[in-house]
Scaffold this motif. Structure first.
Motif, PDB file in Angstrom:
ATOM      1  N   ARG A   1      86.314  64.711  55.756  1.00  0.00           N
ATOM      2  CA  ARG A   1      85.645  63.619  55.879  1.00  0.00           C
ATOM      3  C   ARG A   1      84.382  63.277  55.009  1.00  0.00           C
ATOM      4  O   ARG A   1      84.217  61.915  54.768  1.00  0.00           O
ATOM      5  CB  ARG A   1      84.837  64.211  57.284  1.00  0.00           C
ATOM      6  N   ALA A   2      83.921  64.230  54.177  1.00  0.00           N
ATOM      7  CA  ALA A   2      82.870  64.061  53.148  1.00  0.00           C
ATOM      8  C   ALA A   2      83.516  63.072  52.290  1.00  0.00           C
ATOM      9  O   ALA A   2      82.812  62.156  51.936  1.00  0.00           O
ATOM     10  CB  ALA A   2      82.575  65.383  52.709  1.00  0.00           C
ATOM     11  N   GLU A   3      84.707  63.213  51.615  1.00  0.00           N
ATOM     12  CA  GLU A   3      85.332  62.430  50.667  1.00  0.00           C
ATOM     13  C   GLU A   3      85.544  60.978  51.402  1.00  0.00           C
ATOM     14  O   GLU A   3      85.168  59.880  50.608  1.00  0.00           O
ATOM     15  CB  GLU A   3      86.434  62.908  50.303  1.00  0.00           C
ATOM     16  N   LEU A   4      86.024  61.021  52.570  1.00  0.00           N
ATOM     17  CA  LEU A   4      86.309  59.683  53.077  1.00  0.00           C
ATOM     18  C   LEU A   4      85.158  58.883  53.269  1.00  0.00           C
ATOM     19  O   LEU A   4      85.062  57.760  53.213  1.00  0.00           O
ATOM     20  CB  LEU A   4      87.060  59.742  54.390  1.00  0.00           C
ATOM     21  N   ALA A   5      84.031  59.515  53.589  1.00  0.00           N
ATOM     22  CA  ALA A   5      82.869  58.790  53.739  1.00  0.00           C
ATOM     23  C   ALA A   5      82.101  58.202  52.655  1.00  0.00           C
ATOM     24  O   ALA A   5      81.407  57.383  52.705  1.00  0.00           O
ATOM     25  CB  ALA A   5      81.780  59.692  54.364  1.00  0.00           C
ATOM     26  N   LYS A   6      82.583  58.613  51.371  1.00  0.00           N
ATOM     27  CA  LYS A   6      82.119  58.161  50.173  1.00  0.00           C
ATOM     28  C   LYS A   6      82.943  56.917  49.649  1.00  0.00           C
ATOM     29  O   LYS A   6      82.537  56.159  48.602  1.00  0.00           O
ATOM     30  CB  LYS A   6      82.523  58.948  49.044  1.00  0.00           C
ATOM     31  N   VAL A   7      83.855  56.615  50.446  1.00  0.00           N
ATOM     32  CA  VAL A   7      84.666  55.127  50.248  1.00  0.00           C
ATOM     33  C   VAL A   7      83.738  53.871  50.346  1.00  0.00           C
ATOM     34  O   VAL A   7      83.266  53.614  51.552  1.00  0.00           O
ATOM     35  CB  VAL A   7      85.675  54.947  50.917  1.00  0.00           C
ATOM     36  N   GLU A   8      83.492  53.155  49.528  1.00  0.00           N
ATOM     37  CA  GLU A   8      82.680  51.934  49.464  1.00  0.00           C
ATOM     38  C   GLU A   8      83.354  50.593  49.212  1.00  0.00           C
ATOM     39  O   GLU A   8      84.225  50.745  48.281  1.00  0.00           O
ATOM     40  CB  GLU A   8      81.286  52.318  48.482  1.00  0.00           C
ATOM     41  N   PHE A   9      83.257  49.511  49.740  1.00  0.00           N
ATOM     42  CA  PHE A   9      84.031  48.317  49.175  1.00  0.00           C
ATOM     43  C   PHE A   9      83.285  47.112  49.526  1.00  0.00           C
ATOM     44  O   PHE A   9      82.235  47.368  50.656  1.00  0.00           O
ATOM     45  CB  PHE A   9      85.049  48.488  50.003  1.00  0.00           C
ATOM     46  N   PRO A  10      83.419  45.981  49.206  1.00  0.00           N
ATOM     47  CA  PRO A  10      82.702  44.764  49.412  1.00  0.00           C
ATOM     48  C   PRO A  10      82.903  44.444  50.959  1.00  0.00           C
ATOM     49  O   PRO A  10      83.993  44.398  51.431  1.00  0.00           O
ATOM     50  CB  PRO A  10      83.417  43.787  48.630  1.00  0.00           C
ATOM     51  N   LEU A  11      81.773  43.983  51.733  1.00  0.00           N
ATOM     52  CA  LEU A  11      81.943  43.421  52.975  1.00  0.00           C
ATOM     53  C   LEU A  11      81.306  42.008  53.182  1.00  0.00           C
ATOM     54  O   LEU A  11      80.295  41.970  53.646  1.00  0.00           O
ATOM     55  CB  LEU A  11      81.122  44.537  53.890  1.00  0.00           C
ATOM     56  N   PRO A  12      82.200  41.194  53.017  1.00  0.00           N
ATOM     57  CA  PRO A  12      81.914  39.643  53.273  1.00  0.00           C
ATOM     58  C   PRO A  12      81.700  39.392  54.837  1.00  0.00           C
ATOM     59  O   PRO A  12      82.405  40.349  55.437  1.00  0.00           O
ATOM     60  CB  PRO A  12      82.990  38.980  52.543  1.00  0.00           C
ATOM     61  N   ALA A  13      81.576  38.311  55.311  1.00  0.00           N
ATOM     62  CA  ALA A  13      81.464  37.805  56.687  1.00  0.00           C
ATOM     63  C   ALA A  13      83.113  37.754  57.044  1.00  0.00           C
ATOM     64  O   ALA A  13      83.853  37.936  56.313  1.00  0.00           O
ATOM     65  CB  ALA A  13      81.229  36.545  56.627  1.00  0.00           C
ATOM     66  N   LEU A  14      83.302  38.155  58.552  1.00  0.00           N
ATOM     67  CA  LEU A  14      84.615  38.315  58.958  1.00  0.00           C
ATOM     68  C   LEU A  14      85.570  37.096  58.619  1.00  0.00           C
ATOM     69  O   LEU A  14      86.741  37.085  58.366  1.00  0.00           O
ATOM     70  CB  LEU A  14      84.593  38.599  60.462  1.00  0.00           C
ATOM     71  N   VAL A  15      84.941  35.991  58.545  1.00  0.00           N
ATOM     72  CA  VAL A  15      85.848  34.820  58.300  1.00  0.00           C
ATOM     73  C   VAL A  15      86.274  34.988  56.987  1.00  0.00           C
ATOM     74  O   VAL A  15      87.771  34.539  56.621  1.00  0.00           O
ATOM     75  CB  VAL A  15      85.115  33.591  58.505  1.00  0.00           C
ATOM     76  N   GLU A  16      85.648  35.431  55.852  1.00  0.00           N
ATOM     77  CA  GLU A  16      86.084  35.473  54.460  1.00  0.00           C
ATOM     78  C   GLU A  16      86.937  36.611  54.547  1.00  0.00           C
ATOM     79  O   GLU A  16      87.829  36.790  53.650  1.00  0.00           O
ATOM     80  CB  GLU A  16      84.770  35.644  53.658  1.00  0.00           C
ATOM     81  N   GLN A  17      86.654  37.688  55.194  1.00  0.00           N
ATOM     82  CA  GLN A  17      87.603  38.920  55.148  1.00  0.00           C
ATOM     83  C   GLN A  17      88.991  38.442  55.666  1.00  0.00           C
ATOM     84  O   GLN A  17      90.128  38.815  54.995  1.00  0.00           O
ATOM     85  CB  GLN A  17      87.359  39.983  56.348  1.00  0.00           C
ATOM     86  N   ARG A  18      89.191  37.517  56.763  1.00  0.00           N
ATOM     87  CA  ARG A  18      90.424  37.212  57.263  1.00  0.00           C
ATOM     88  C   ARG A  18      91.099  36.117  56.114  1.00  0.00           C
ATOM     89  O   ARG A  18      92.291  36.097  55.944  1.00  0.00           O
ATOM     90  CB  ARG A  18      90.281  36.582  58.623  1.00  0.00           C
ATOM     91  N   ARG A  19      90.449  35.265  55.395  1.00  0.00           N
ATOM     92  CA  ARG A  19      91.069  34.461  54.317  1.00  0.00           C
ATOM     93  C   ARG A  19      91.462  35.396  53.316  1.00  0.00           C
ATOM     94  O   ARG A  19      92.563  35.253  52.782  1.00  0.00           O
ATOM     95  CB  ARG A  19      89.877  33.671  53.712  1.00  0.00           C
ATOM     96  N   ILE A  20      90.734  36.508  52.970  1.00  0.00           N
ATOM     97  CA  ILE A  20      91.204  37.308  51.986  1.00  0.00           C
ATOM     98  C   ILE A  20      92.629  38.188  52.320  1.00  0.00           C
ATOM     99  O   ILE A  20      93.373  38.287  51.749  1.00  0.00           O
ATOM    100  CB  ILE A  20      90.243  38.417  51.441  1.00  0.00           C
ATOM    101  N   VAL A  21      92.444  38.608  53.619  1.00  0.00           N
ATOM    102  CA  VAL A  21      93.660  39.032  54.161  1.00  0.00           C
ATOM    103  C   VAL A  21      94.914  38.412  54.254  1.00  0.00           C
ATOM    104  O   VAL A  21      96.138  38.453  53.907  1.00  0.00           O
ATOM    105  CB  VAL A  21      93.339  39.677  55.667  1.00  0.00           C
ATOM    106  N   ASP A  22      94.785  37.123  54.269  1.00  0.00           N
ATOM    107  CA  ASP A  22      95.657  35.831  54.461  1.00  0.00           C
ATOM    108  C   ASP A  22      96.560  36.096  52.913  1.00  0.00           C
ATOM    109  O   ASP A  22      97.664  36.066  52.864  1.00  0.00           O
ATOM    110  CB  ASP A  22      95.473  34.770  54.790  1.00  0.00           C
ATOM    111  N   ILE A  23      95.688  36.056  52.049  1.00  0.00           N
ATOM    112  CA  ILE A  23      96.096  35.880  50.592  1.00  0.00           C
ATOM    113  C   ILE A  23      96.716  37.109  50.182  1.00  0.00           C
ATOM    114  O   ILE A  23      98.069  37.181  49.697  1.00  0.00           O
ATOM    115  CB  ILE A  23      95.019  35.463  49.555  1.00  0.00           C
TER     116      ILE A  23
END
Length: 384
Positions: free
Chosen positions: A129-151
């Motif tokens: 769990r400790a190693e997983l908790a260190k995962v960090e990533f950009p967090l744009p708004a949900l609408v932007e996340q979904r646009r990125i997911v589509d691409i």
């Protein structure tokens, strides 16, 4: 709740570490929940159940992301239905108000190399769990996340289609072999038969013991063909080994040239073969890599290579397999295998058609590599 431009995993998702239930609760009769233990059950997108569990300890829900936390560390899959997870996996459940599950899957995929580097353990690598908790990533708004997911999904889909095309291309030569020659085990076309050794001008196993040790390997020189280089009809060129020209000269019995067939007789499968390509002008075969040089009046390399790669040939050779932990077929026993001998003209026609198929396979490989590189670049652009 505060807005985040970047997030660590616990900020936006729940981490559920797997736990193996008692062994007597497993079954293969579809009783209970599908039970996933590790990466071995993973597919292209979602895992395929092999076992079920009627008393699960830890449960993942549809939409969760499964991540392998034990040897290997990092690969991911998407949960398609409620399931039980063992200690080789963790389930990551996105907070739907902040995080799109598919965006999370791509974020974890990008984090895979970093997570793999965190793996600890003397027997096999693992993270918690400790190693997983260190995962960090950009967090744009949900609408932007979904646009990125589509691409990213479109790019990933192209890679998947390319891989499927490669897989279909790989099935062409075995199908062509059966069409032209029939099943070697039943010989439905009634070809005359002979011992495999009688079809060779030269058969030679690689040098054993002190004649060829790891300490003889050099950074450059004459290529050594090893078991890991022999695929089912393809040369696996990722792991290269060489010996000096001086040491090569001491082993004349094992000199190999383009057009020689190299037959792997240890590993999975116990029979597999390649033809040494023109790009390798001279080589040395290692132990359990049998060199087969065709008698030009009776056989051609492509026929012998694919004869060795046919599953029914391995079935014919089943009685030749020796060993319990590591099974192998000795060269002496392989010589005695009785196989069909089609007319040489038909073998040569097969060789020409194999060359055409190999050209198609090469084009497919380039297309797959290009698609994969495009996807990797997009993934890096988003998450770096």
């Amino acid at each position: 709740m505060r807005k985040l431009t970047t997030a660590c995993l616990p900020d936006v998702a729940e981490i559920i570490m797997g736990q193996s239930p008692p062994g007597d609760t497993y079954n293969e009769a579809n009783v209970g929940l599908p039970f996933f233990q590790g990466k071995t059950e993973f597919g292209e997108v979602s895992p395929t159940p092999r076992k079920w569990c009627n008393a699960p300890k830890k449960i993942a829900e549809a939409g969760d992301i499964l991540i392998s936390v034990r040897a290997p560390v990092g690969p991911t899959n998407l949960v398609s239905t409620q399931c039980c997870i063992g200690r080789g996996l963790a389930a990551i459940r996105a907070n739907p108000e902040q995080l799109d599950p598919s965006y999370l899957r791509f974020a974890l995929r990008h984090a895979e190399p970093r997570l793999a580097s965190m793996g600890q353990g003397s027997t096999f690598a693992a993270i918690g769990r400790a190693e997983l908790a260190k995962v960090e990533f950009p967090l744009p708004a949900l609408v932007e996340q979904r646009r990125i997911v589509d691409i990213l999904s479109r790019a990933e889909g192209i890679v998947r289609l390319r891989r499927e095309a490669e897989k279909k291309a790989a099935e062409l030569i075995p199908a062509l072999f059966l069409d032209m020659f029939g099943d070697p085990a039943t010989n439905p076309k009634g070809w005359r038969t002979a011992r495999l050794g009688d079809m060779s001008e030269k058969m030679s196993d690689g040098p054993f013991g002190s004649n060829l040790k790891t300490s003889h390997y050099t950074d450059e020189g004459v290529r050594v063909i090893r078991l890991q280089n022999i695929g089912v009809g393809y040369l696996n060129d990722k792991e290269r080994a060489f010996v000096s020209p001086a040491h090569f000269a001491t082993l004349p019995r094992n000199h190999c040239v383009p057009g020689d067939v190299m037959i792997g007789t240890l590993g999975d499968p116990n029979l597999r073969a390649i033809v040494i390509p023109p790009s390798i002008t001279e080589a040395l075969n290692k132990a359990d890599c049998v060199q087969f040089r065709c008698r030009p009046d009776i056989s051609c390399p492509e026929y012998i290579c694919w004869l060795m790669n046919m599953p029914s040939t391995l079935m014919m050779a089943a009685s030749l397999v020796q060993g319990i932990t590591l099974t192998r077929i000795s060269m002496g026993r392989l010589r005695e295998l009785v196989v069909p001998i089609p007319p040489l003209a038909i073998q040569l026609n097969f060789a020409e058609r194999v060359e055409q198929v190999c050209s198609i396979q090469s084009q497919q490989s380039v297309a797959t590599a290009t698609a994969q590189a495009t996807f990797d670049a997009l993934l890096a652009q988003v998450f770096n």
